[in-house]
Design an enzyme around this catalytic site. Structure first.
Site, mmCIF file in Angstrom:
data_model
loop_
_atom_site.group_PDB
_atom_site.id
_atom_site.type_symbol
_atom_site.label_atom_id
_atom_site.label_comp_id
_atom_site.label_asym_id
_atom_site.label_seq_id
_atom_site.Cartn_x
_atom_site.Cartn_y
_atom_site.Cartn_z
ATOM 1 N N GLU A 308 -12.324 1.294 -14.651
ATOM 2 C CA GLU A 308 -11.267 1.862 -15.600
ATOM 3 C C GLU A 308 -11.244 0.983 -16.915
ATOM 4 O O GLU A 308 -9.995 0.572 -17.313
ATOM 5 C CB GLU A 308 -10.030 2.055 -14.658
ATOM 6 C CG GLU A 308 -10.098 2.737 -13.951
ATOM 7 C CD GLU A 308 -8.688 3.197 -13.056
ATOM 8 O OE1 GLU A 308 -7.805 2.499 -13.369
ATOM 9 O OE2 GLU A 308 -8.479 4.291 -12.615
ATOM 10 N N ASP A 382 -7.684 7.731 -4.539
ATOM 11 C CA ASP A 382 -6.815 6.988 -5.336
ATOM 12 C C ASP A 382 -5.276 7.349 -4.707
ATOM 13 O O ASP A 382 -4.497 8.040 -5.521
ATOM 14 C CB ASP A 382 -6.858 7.172 -6.673
ATOM 15 C CG ASP A 382 -5.866 6.260 -7.771
ATOM 16 O OD1 ASP A 382 -5.443 5.173 -7.115
ATOM 17 O OD2 ASP A 382 -5.711 6.415 -8.677
ATOM 18 N N GLU A 410 3.240 6.425 -7.054
ATOM 19 C CA GLU A 410 2.541 6.848 -8.257
ATOM 20 C C GLU A 410 2.157 8.444 -8.069
ATOM 21 O O GLU A 410 2.549 9.434 -9.069
ATOM 22 C CB GLU A 410 1.204 6.272 -8.589
ATOM 23 C CG GLU A 410 0.540 6.823 -9.567
ATOM 24 C CD GLU A 410 -1.087 5.913 -9.847
ATOM 25 O OE1 GLU A 410 -1.021 4.929 -9.095
ATOM 26 O OE2 GLU A 410 -1.544 6.599 -10.656
HETATM 27 O O1 GCW Z 1 -4.289 4.689 -9.145
HETATM 28 C C1 GCW Z 1 -4.714 4.356 -10.339
HETATM 29 C C2 GCW Z 1 -3.586 4.165 -11.622
HETATM 30 C C3 GCW Z 1 -3.828 2.858 -12.493
HETATM 31 C C4 GCW Z 1 -4.108 1.719 -11.567
HETATM 32 C C5 GCW Z 1 -5.502 1.995 -10.951
HETATM 33 C C6 GCW Z 1 -5.703 0.867 -10.160
HETATM 34 C C7 GCW Z 1 -3.511 -0.561 -12.160
HETATM 35 O O2 GCW Z 1 -3.381 5.240 -11.988
HETATM 36 O O3 GCW Z 1 -2.428 2.820 -13.309
HETATM 37 O O4 GCW Z 1 -4.222 0.577 -12.560
HETATM 38 O O5 GCW Z 1 -5.302 3.128 -10.119
HETATM 39 O O6 GCW Z 1 -5.716 0.806 -8.931
HETATM 40 O O7 GCW Z 1 -6.557 -0.257 -10.574
#
Ligand code: GCW
Length: 718
Positions: A308, A382, A410
């Site tokens: 990311e 995720d 989240e």
């Molecule tokens: O779940 C996703 C999130 C990001 C997060 C990423 C991660 C910290 O949307 O906000 O970043 O995973 O775990 O690195």
């Protein structure tokens, strides 16, 4: 007259303060024991405290015991120096306590290890005593919290034979806290770390945070976001971190930091961050030395690399192992560790995102230094409301793997929805990987017993902020609690965890405990139903991940919802079988075969692994379409059930928290309806089938849901 007003004022104050329960005390409320018989039992069993040792850890443990007993038993229990009567609690180690050394506890203590403890009824010079013994003062402290929990949960203390030791070595919270005090995916206010005021002022809250963590066995805290800022590694910030570490130390909590891979360039003025460049390695070594000068027991680094947009070794055509090992070498002389995240995926790779971490890391097994752990999210995508367990568990026998669980909600309603996450954690920990044949649950991989790893760990992404009750939703405290308890013992059940937590946090009245426990245990499945039933995933609105967004089809492909649900006129779901992306092949046999076929695939993961026709008949006899509508609808109806169960709990709960939860459940119902109606209407554009009878019909058109904007949800930027 004045006197009368005064009395009135005092009584109003008293009544309101009785009702005022703002949640700050978490599960450490130490409510007076109101059951007369039980109280008599405790008073008879406890007459004095003999805490041996001089460390600040022992001091705080003895203060905790004293204060806890005082409010629960309504009596001051004196500290004594001799065992002259029955009922003395003797707490210490064989080194600090002659009494403990004199009792035959060697075998038991050997099993307790560094941090474990034993709690026993025993006899010393013909007197009945209670022993809380450990090999370290930290172990004694954990034993004290356990003992207090027994009283908090109203258990008898006449036959004590407790032996407990943590099944993982490093049990830590990951804070996704930025230096400007915003918290990524945080829904409970600002970061607890007030960098502006550090290092000069370290408020009470740091201590209370450490104490709460210690009470559930958490022994580490990564203070900063994995989306890292190199500034934290500059000298001024290290001094601030040291001030926090000083507060945490007596509670046996180490601090850790996230390391931004490009820090040598950003704050070190080097031209590169290539891990094989000697100058870079040297920079990190010196940086580690500097940190350890300030913080001699610094825990180590957590790293998100090449994911990311974060920099990493692949920027220099090096592998994750090259990067991790370089950092590991820097902290190794000081006993530090590196936690390297496996949460990597690349949008340039046209492969199934669920497969990428495995493909990247399995070939690196055996290439990591001894002080490196690979930190793996519970599932391959995720933190979804439901995912299968991550295929990496069991697939890297030469490398210690640690799970990363998300405590902050989240994808599960932030701090608004009542969702108890222990069942989600438990589901993952108990999943049989078959890595060592049948009976190899994820828990066995991560506690090190499967592949004989000494270094073991578990991380939870924190849901804590600076709001008064720490976590926003009063029930979200239970997720913090559950994480700590499972990190200590990944084999605990959600039900036992909920039971303890409710008794300590709300009430010991059995009727209420049972009712609230049922609410909690069902709550995760309820959320799955109104959000992502039958294996659907990642269909949240992009950005905030709070409400539905199955229609999201723009932007980076693997951040859209359509990438994941693949709805079309034929059916819905992501084909990950051998005919599709073949993600099933990453699982051991027979797990892969079970997932491969629609007939054997668990229905709660059906659309994770299969693209299924709308008219496919499920085990219920209903078609996929009908079942999906039914699940969405039952999710909403179950939130109403939560509301009515909570209503029945009113008499057992203080007013403040009762009303707060009640109001949140109103929002939860509204949001569940938005989820249900938005998703049903959207998927209906593909299924072209009627909404079955008995299901509430959407009040609005699809357009309404697609354009819905929340104005009252924490963490949504407006
Ligand atoms: O779940 C996703 C999130 C990001 C997060 C990423 C991660 C910290 O949307 O906000 O970043 O995973 O775990 O690195």
């Amino acid at each position: 007259m004045v006197r009368r007003y005064f009395i009135l004022f005092i009584s109003i104050f008293f009544i309101t303060s009785l009702n005022a329960e703002d949640g700050y005390k978490l599960w450490l409320r130490y409510e007076p024991v109101s059951d007369i018989q039980l109280l008599a039992h405790y008073n008879k069993s406890i007459s004095g405290l003999m805490f041996e040792g001089t460390s600040s850890t022992i001091k705080l443990a003895s203060e905790e015991m004293k204060a806890g007993l005082k409010t629960m038993l309504g009596a001051e229990i004196p500290q004594v120096s001799y065992v002259r009567k029955n009922g003395i609690i003797v707490a210490g180690t064989p080194e600090s306590s002659k009494i403990i050394a004199s009792l035959k506890l060697k075998d038991k203590l050997a099993k307790a290890g560094d941090e474990g403890y034993i709690i026993l009824n025993s006899k010393y010079r013909h007197r009945r005593i209670i022993i809380i013994a450990a090999n370290s003062d930290a172990g004694v402290m954990y034993g004290v919290f356990h003992f207090l929990r027994l009283i908090q949960t109203h258990q008898s203390i006449s036959v004590l034979a407790i032996e407990s030791s943590p099944k993982t070595k490093v049990r830590l919270l990951n804070h996704w806290d930025n230096l400007n005090r915003s918290v990524e995916r945080g829904y409970a206010g600002l970061s607890l770390w007030n960098w502006d005021k550090l290092p000069d002022s370290v408020g009470q809250r740091y201590k209370d945070y450490a104490r709460a963590n210690a009470s559930i066995g958490i022994n580490g805290s990564v203070l900063t976001n994995v989306n890292a800022n190199a500034l934290i590694l500059t000298k001024d910030y290290i001094a601030k971190v040291a001030a926090i570490a000083n507060v945490f130390r007596p509670y046996n909590i180490k601090v850790y930091l996230t390391a931004r891979f490009s820090a040598p360039i950003e704050i070190g003025k080097l031209k590169t961050a290539d891990p094989l460049d000697p100058e870079v390695a040297d920079w990190w070594k010196k940086k580690a030395d500097e940190i350890y000068e300030f913080i001699p027991d610094f825990g180590g680094f957590l790293v998100k690399a090449n994911s990311e947009g974060q920099p990493g070794p692949q920027n220099y055509n090096r592998s994750h192992a090259d990067g991790a090992d370089m950092l590991a070498d820097a902290v190794a002389p000081h006993g530090g560790i590196v936690m390297w995240r496996a949460f990597v995926y690349d949008n340039n790779v046209p492969d199934d995102r669920a497969k990428q971490a495995y493909n990247e890391f399995v070939p690196l097994d055996g290439k990591f230094r001894k002080n490196v752990l690979i930190q793996v999210k519970n599932g391959p995508i995720d933190f979804q409301p439901r995912e299968p367990f991550h295929p990496l568990f069991g697939a890297m026998p030469k490398t210690p793997l640690m799970p990363e669980l998300q405590i902050t909600q989240e994808y599960l309603g932030s701090s608004v929805h009542l969702v108890f996450l222990a069942p989600l954690y438990e589901e993952c920990l108990k999943s049989d990987t078959y890595a060592g044949g049948r009976g190899t649950p994820v828990a066995k991989v991560i506690d090190g017993t499967l592949d004989d790893h000494e270094l073991t760990a578990m991380a939870g992404v924190s849901n804590i902020g600076n709001v008064r009750n720490w976590t926003g939703h009063p029930f979200a405290q239970a997720n913090w609690y559950a994480f700590g308890r499972l990190a200590w013992d990944p084999y605990m059940t959600s039900s036992d965890i909920a039971d303890e937590w409710i008794r300590m946090t709300f009430t010991n009245r059995n009727e209420a405990v049972e009712r609230i426990k049922k609410m909690m245990l069902d709550s995760r499945e309820i959320a799955v139903n109104y959000m992502t039933p039958l294996g659907l995933h990642h269909i949240m609105y992009s950005g905030h991940h709070y409400g539905p967004g199955p229609w999201v089809d723009r932007g980076r492909k693997d951040w859209t919802a359509v990438y994941y649900h693949r709805a079309d006129s034929v059916g819905i779901g992501f084909d990950r079988t051998s005919k599709g992306s073949d993600a099933v092949a990453q699982y051991f046999k027979p797990v892969r075969d079970i997932f491969e076929k629609t007939e054997t695939c668990p229905e709660n993961l059906l659309l994770w692994f299969h693209h299924v026709p709308w008219d496919y008949k499920l085990r219920s006899g209903r078609t996929l379409w009908d079942e999906m509508c039914l699940r969405y609808d039952s999710g909403v109806k179950s939130v109403r059930w939560l509301q009515s169960e909570w209503g029945k709990s009113k008499e057992f709960i203080d007013n403040e928290r009762y009303e707060e939860v009640k109001a949140l459940l109103v929002k939860q119902e509204r949001d569940a309806k938005i989820w249900r109606d938005g998703c049903i209407l959207y998927f209906q554009t593909f299924s072209k089938r009627p909404i079955p009878d008995g299901i509430e019909k959407p009040e609005k058109s699809l357009d309404f849901y697609e354009n819905y904007r929340y104005t009252d949800i924490p963490g949504i930027s407006r």
